[in-house]
Enzyme design. Structure first.
Site, PDB file in Angstrom:
ATOM      1  N   ASP A 181       0.866  -1.173   0.000  1.00 25.04           N
ATOM      2  CA  ASP A 181       0.000   0.000   0.000  1.00 25.04           C
ATOM      3  C   ASP A 181       0.908   1.230   0.000  1.00 25.04           C
ATOM      4  O   ASP A 181       1.324   1.675   1.047  1.00 25.04           O
ATOM      5  CB  ASP A 181      -0.889  -0.037   1.241  1.00 25.04           C
ATOM      6  CG  ASP A 181      -1.858   1.125   1.337  1.00 25.04           C
ATOM      7  OD1 ASP A 181      -1.962   1.907   0.365  1.00 25.04           O
ATOM      8  OD2 ASP A 181      -2.489   1.279   2.393  1.00 25.04           O
ATOM      9  N   GLU A 213      -0.633  10.452   0.266  1.00 26.99           N
ATOM     10  CA  GLU A 213      -1.982   9.889   0.296  1.00 26.99           C
ATOM     11  C   GLU A 213      -2.373   9.465   1.702  1.00 26.99           C
ATOM     12  O   GLU A 213      -3.529   9.626   2.114  1.00 26.99           O
ATOM     13  CB  GLU A 213      -2.069   8.694  -0.670  1.00 26.99           C
ATOM     14  CG  GLU A 213      -3.483   8.184  -0.926  1.00 26.99           C
ATOM     15  CD  GLU A 213      -3.939   7.087   0.038  1.00 26.99           C
ATOM     16  OE1 GLU A 213      -5.115   6.679  -0.045  1.00 26.99           O
ATOM     17  OE2 GLU A 213      -3.131   6.641   0.879  1.00 26.99           O
ATOM     18  N   GLU A 214      -1.419   8.907   2.447  1.00 25.89           N
ATOM     19  CA  GLU A 214      -1.719   8.335   3.755  1.00 25.89           C
ATOM     20  C   GLU A 214      -2.049   9.380   4.817  1.00 25.89           C
ATOM     21  O   GLU A 214      -2.506   9.037   5.907  1.00 25.89           O
ATOM     22  CB  GLU A 214      -0.551   7.472   4.232  1.00 25.89           C
ATOM     23  CG  GLU A 214      -0.260   6.248   3.370  1.00 25.89           C
ATOM     24  CD  GLU A 214      -1.334   5.186   3.433  1.00 25.89           C
ATOM     25  OE1 GLU A 214      -2.330   5.382   4.172  1.00 25.89           O
ATOM     26  OE2 GLU A 214      -1.204   4.160   2.750  1.00 25.89           O
TER      27      GLU A 214
END
Length: 362
Positions: A181, A213-214
């Site tokens: 991920d 993104e995280e």
């Protein structure tokens, strides 16, 4: 059509093995940029560091994006005894962190460490029943003092990532690594560009590696402003079912095909584009699984809000144990996801994009 999964596996391994937590994606970006360069007419960056490779210049603008960052940590304090305190970069559940090996990325290179906690032998029965919070954990790099830590180049603000090299399991279709991920999405994006380079398609395709993104899908917002896409695809990993999960919690299974996100906390897929993907998957004999995410979102949540709106979907593969030191994905799911994206892009001529935009393709 020529298969190139050994190249895909190599691409993913190279991407997964470098460090790139939120805000510190340079190493990952450099790998993805180098991998995309042979198939791109132009490569650029936005001002936050997302990488954008353009292939073609005519026709609808198609954005395919995987995010460069992975969950990690940042050093926030060094004790007199030589321990490191840290803060999470991205979402972590503390039970998967304790006693795991990590690498501290310093100006002098990598420093190996292990995440420690108060020994359970010294806890009361009630304490053992509770989850130890991240704030109570620390990193032990085998130093005896603050001065020794600093002599090794460790500074406040240095980032930390899991130590978990890319590995094939006994069944070589199962791939194990940190950062699936979402280095998986980056590798798929690279492979789609590779395939499209030798195929006629009616559009300009932008392969994108987004940053941060995280921690709020920030790079997707800025990269989309650069690309100005007509159609968007966010490529990420989903949550595969494991023992203890009900079908209402996780319905996808590794090896049963790529996933299409029906709902997440920031995005509902464009109805027409969803139907196009379903029809294309059926035509190509690609099994399609479905996912819904109640407590999170993908880059699609930012992409679809650009300008007057961008028809967008989120596609991926089922993965086990994401947001931990080691995640598993399946080669067949990854292969089929590339096949599906290539086939859909070939259909996205101006007439199809116009129908999607005005809602006549449903």
């Amino acid at each position: 059509m020529e298969k190139s999964w050994s190249r895909l596996k190599q691409s993913l391994a190279e991407l997964a093995n470098v460090a790139g937590p939120p805000g510190h994606e340079r190493a990952t970006r450099e790998v993805m940029e180098r991998q995309m360069a042979p198939f791109a007419d132009e490569i650029s960056q936005d001002h936050l560091g997302s990488v954008i490779a353009r292939q073609g210049s005519e026709g609808p603008r198609i954005m395919i994006a995987g995010h460069l960052d992975e969950v990690g940590f940042m050093v926030t304090r060094i004790t007199r005894e030589g321990y490191l305190h840290f803060r999470a970069l991205g979402g972590w559940w503390s039970p998967v962190v304790t006693a795991q090996r990590v690498e501290v990325m310093t100006k002098k290179g990598k420093v190996l460490g292990v995440v420690g906690s108060k020994p359970p032998h010294l806890m009361s029965l009630e304490q053992r029943k509770k989850v130890t919070p991240l704030d109570d954990l620390f990193i032990d790099i085998g130093a005896s003092s603050e001065e020794e830590v600093e002599s090794w180049g460790v500074q406040l603000g240095d980032v930390v990532v899991p130590y978990s090299p890319f590995t094939e399991m006994n069944n070589p279709k199962y791939w194990l690594a940190k950062a699936m991920d979402n280095r998986l999405g980056c590798a798929v994006t690279v492979e789609v560009l590779r395939r499209l380079e030798s195929i006629d398609h009616p559009n300009a395709v932008f392969g994108v590696g987004t940053v941060m993104e995280e921690i709020g899908r920030r790079g997707a917002y800025t990269a989309t402003a650069v690309v100005k896409p007509d159609i968007g695809f966010a490529v990420d990993v989903g949550i595969a079912s494991t023992p203890g999960c009900t079908p209402d919690e996780a319905s996808s299974h590794m090896g049963d095909g790529p996933t299409l996100v029906l709902y997440d906390a920031g995005h509902i897929p464009h109805r027409g584009l969803l139907r196009l993907i379903q029809e294309t998957a059926k035509e190509k004999g690609i099994p399609l699984q479905y996912e819904w995410i109640n407590g999170g979102a993908t880059d699609a949540s930012r992409i679809h809000l650009h300008g007057e709106g961008v028809p967008t979907v989120s596609l991926g593969v089922p993965a086990r144990y994401i947001h931990s030191h080691t995640s598993l994905v399946h080669e067949d799911d990854t292969e089929q996801l590339v096949d599906l994206l290539v086939a859909v892009v070939q259909k996205l001529d101006q007439n199809m994009v116009d129908q999607l935009a005005d809602g006549t393709y449903t």
